[in-house]
Design a protein around this motif. Structure first.
Motif, PDB file in Angstrom:
ATOM      1  N   HIS A  43      28.731   1.725   1.958  1.00  0.00           N
ATOM      2  CA  HIS A  43      27.825   2.546   2.166  1.00  0.00           C
ATOM      3  C   HIS A  43      28.531   3.969   1.529  1.00  0.00           C
ATOM      4  O   HIS A  43      27.532   5.172   1.480  1.00  0.00           O
ATOM      5  CB  HIS A  43      27.941   2.875   3.624  1.00  0.00           C
ATOM      6  N   LYS A  61      18.060   2.179   3.485  1.00  0.00           N
ATOM      7  CA  LYS A  61      18.466   1.300   4.135  1.00  0.00           C
ATOM      8  C   LYS A  61      19.141  -0.454   3.381  1.00  0.00           C
ATOM      9  O   LYS A  61      20.403  -0.548   3.322  1.00  0.00           O
ATOM     10  CB  LYS A  61      18.116   0.741   5.247  1.00  0.00           C
ATOM     11  N   ASN A  71      22.219   1.363   1.424  1.00  0.00           N
ATOM     12  CA  ASN A  71      23.817   0.915   2.141  1.00  0.00           C
ATOM     13  C   ASN A  71      24.093  -0.785   1.856  1.00  0.00           C
ATOM     14  O   ASN A  71      24.704  -1.724   1.748  1.00  0.00           O
ATOM     15  CB  ASN A  71      23.378   1.375   3.698  1.00  0.00           C
ATOM     16  N   ASP A  72      23.252  -1.703   2.737  1.00  0.00           N
ATOM     17  CA  ASP A  72      22.864  -3.125   2.752  1.00  0.00           C
ATOM     18  C   ASP A  72      23.278  -3.581   1.609  1.00  0.00           C
ATOM     19  O   ASP A  72      24.416  -4.609   1.220  1.00  0.00           O
ATOM     20  CB  ASP A  72      21.818  -3.693   3.153  1.00  0.00           C
ATOM     21  N   GLY A 119      25.743   4.642  -0.345  1.00  0.00           N
ATOM     22  CA  GLY A 119      24.524   5.560   0.131  1.00  0.00           C
ATOM     23  C   GLY A 119      25.032   6.490   0.335  1.00  0.00           C
ATOM     24  O   GLY A 119      24.597   7.874   0.074  1.00  0.00           O
ATOM     25  N   ASP A 120      25.999   6.999  -0.204  1.00  0.00           N
ATOM     26  CA  ASP A 120      26.927   8.639   0.742  1.00  0.00           C
ATOM     27  C   ASP A 120      26.571   9.543  -0.334  1.00  0.00           C
ATOM     28  O   ASP A 120      26.278  10.500  -0.549  1.00  0.00           O
ATOM     29  CB  ASP A 120      28.311   9.141   1.381  1.00  0.00           C
ATOM     30  N   ASP A 132      18.849   9.981   6.431  1.00  0.00           N
ATOM     31  CA  ASP A 132      18.619  10.294   5.394  1.00  0.00           C
ATOM     32  C   ASP A 132      17.072  11.024   5.072  1.00  0.00           C
ATOM     33  O   ASP A 132      16.257  11.660   4.077  1.00  0.00           O
ATOM     34  CB  ASP A 132      17.920   8.837   4.431  1.00  0.00           C
TER      35      ASP A 132
END
Length: 182
Positions: free
Chosen positions: A78, A70, A73-74, A81-82, A108
């Motif tokens: 994103h 998380k 992503n934050d 994250g991907d 995840d």
């Protein structure tokens, strides 16, 4: 039989054949995660069970959870994250090779069934702790891994092995370490 009758009789057959082919393609696509290309839970289960049944003495089940995903992503967005998810899939697939199967269960969380997993688990741990480069940023990555040697279970089943690997993973989650259930 005249030509129009043959075509009239063949049209439904062509339609049903086309429909069947499209349906098979959609089912195959649904069994693969679109981001990572790994099997989804449905695509993974049958193959994993077959591998366990064929090699109960050598099969191991692993659960992998990315630590602090998380925050990736934050902090980085994103798309980063991907990129981490995709890199994890590539690393996990390479580690499994032809003697195993890998899946993205969701979010995840990843899973794998491999032969001789305890002997090779350290290599996976090291691979999953390598940073990922995305858009010029170096994104740190770590993962917690739970491993269950199927032969150690009182009843050999994928469900029980996944549960044992899950318990092992969460027992050491805070340290981001490799955990084994014997």
């Amino acid at each position: 039989m005249d030509l129009p009758t043959i075509f009239a009789a063949g049209a439904p057959l062509i339609g049903w054949t086309t429909h069947g082919l499209l349906l098979n393609r959609r089912l195959a696509t649904a069994r693969r995660d679109p981001l990572t290309g790994l099997h989804t839970r449905d695509g993974f289960t049958a193959r994993a069970e077959r591998l366990i049944q064929r090699h109960p003495d050598r099969a191991s089940v692993l659960l992998i959870d990315l630590d602090h995903f998380k925050a990736v992503n934050d902090t980085h967005g994103h798309a980063a994250g991907d990129a981490v998810l995709a890199a994890t899939a590539v690393r996990l697939s390479a580690w499994c090779g032809h003697s195993g199967i890998a899946a993205r269960l969701g979010g995840d969380e990843f899973a794998a069934v491999v032969l001789d997993g305890p002997d090779r688990a350290r290599d996976l741990f090291e691979a999953l702790h390598q940073p990922v480069t995305h858009a010029g940023l170096v994104v740190p990555v770590s993962a917690s891994i739970g491993l269950c040697a199927v032969a150690a279970l009182p009843v050999i089943s994928l469900t029980d092995a996944l549960a044992a690997a899950d318990r092992a993973m969460y027992a050491h989650k805070s340290g981001g370490r490799l955990a084994r259930r014997r």
